[in-house]
Design an enzyme around this catalytic site. Structure first.
Site, PDB file in Angstrom:
ATOM      1  N   SER A 132      -3.942  -3.521   1.431  1.00  0.00           N
ATOM      2  CA  SER A 132      -3.918  -2.212   1.208  1.00  0.00           C
ATOM      3  C   SER A 132      -2.906  -1.696   2.009  1.00  0.00           C
ATOM      4  CB  SER A 132      -5.308  -1.415   1.614  1.00  0.00           C
ATOM      5  OG  SER A 132      -5.207  -0.257   1.386  1.00  0.00           O
ATOM      6  N   TYR A 145     -13.143   0.579   5.696  1.00  0.00           N
ATOM      7  CA  TYR A 145     -12.422  -0.448   4.671  1.00  0.00           C
ATOM      8  C   TYR A 145     -11.066  -0.920   5.311  1.00  0.00           C
ATOM      9  CZ  TYR A 145      -9.285  -0.702   0.514  1.00  0.00           C
ATOM     10  OH  TYR A 145      -8.610  -1.239  -0.548  1.00  0.00           O
TER      11      TYR A 145
END
Length: 256
Positions: A132, A145
């Site tokens: 990500s 996250y």
């Protein structure tokens, strides 16, 4: 026909990749967590395995099924599945953080460990990770996250070095904002203080199809890249992280 196992194929990147690779001639084994998604994938013609990444026994059983289906000859593993826990770190419980790492990181380690021998046995293979933009930079409200993706990046770098003497390549795909269901599936730690993407992200949001050229290259190039950055925002973040002073990056990211 080369076999690839893809996790997280119920929607988004995983489903798109499964369809595209099947059309490209790969033997695709798809995984999902829910029974309804399993039935949908089977209806689409995929060999499908149920997999709950938060359950070590489920990971073990899924790996066993993949090895049986491929007769212990797997070419590629695409560790794509994952989810996000959003909220200030002070609002996130240990249990939530453990679940975040269990799915996004620990399961990747376990699944790769179980399937890697099926690549080593015939002397070639690819391990591809969906990371990500927050695996490059950390932003407020996405700490849990981001931490799981930072861990995945470090793990992938180490695995790549440890496999350097083999023909197994480890690649990381780093998406930025894409039009998928990821945001709608985020677990918000604070319902009265929901973390949302900044408005500017919409200007740079791409279709998940933007990852396909990167994925194809990672799978098929003789010398694939270590990292494939998708979207302008991700490229900009990587440049900023490398070139700008930390305190200046903090000022830029503080309200993101």
């Amino acid at each position: 026909m080369k076999s690839i196992f893809i996790t997280g194929c119920s929607s988004g990147i995983g489903l798109l990749a499964a369809k595209a690779l099947k059309a490209r001639g790969y033997r695709v084994i798809a995984s999902c967590r829910k029974q309804k998604d399993y039935q949908n994938l089977v209806a689409l013609g995929f060999e499908t395995v149920l997999l709950d990444l938060n359950d070590a026994n489920s990971v073990m059983e899924a790996a066993r099924q993949v090895l049986n289906l491929t007769d212990n000859k797997l070419y590629a593993l695409f560790n794509n599945a994952g989810f996000g826990v959003y909220g200030k770190l002070t609002s996130i419980s240990r249990a939530q953080l453990e679940a975040q790492f269990s799915t996004n990181f620990f399961a990747v380690h376990q699944l790769t460990q179980l399937l890697l021998p099926a690549m080593l046995a015939h002397g070639e293979g690819r391990i591809i990770q969906t990371s990500s933009i927050v695996g490059i930079i950390a932003t407020p409200g996405r700490g849990a996250y981001s931490a799981s993706k930072y861990a995945l990046e470090a793990w992938s770098d180490t695995m790549r070095l440890e496999l350097a003497h083999t023909n197994i390549k480890v690649c990381i795909i780093e998406p930025g904002p894409l039009k998928t269901q990821f945001s709608s599936n985020v677990e918000q730690a604070e319902q009265n203080n929901v973390v949302e993407n900044p408005p500017i992200a919409k200007r740079f949001t791409l279709s998940p199809a933007a990852i396909l050229p990167k994925l194809f290259h990672a799978l098929e190039a003789k010398s694939p890249k270590v990292r494939y950055r998708v979207t302008f925002v991700t490229v900009l973040a990587s440049i900023g992280k490398r070139l700008l002073p930390n305190k200046l990056m903090d000022k830029i990211l503080a309200n993101k």
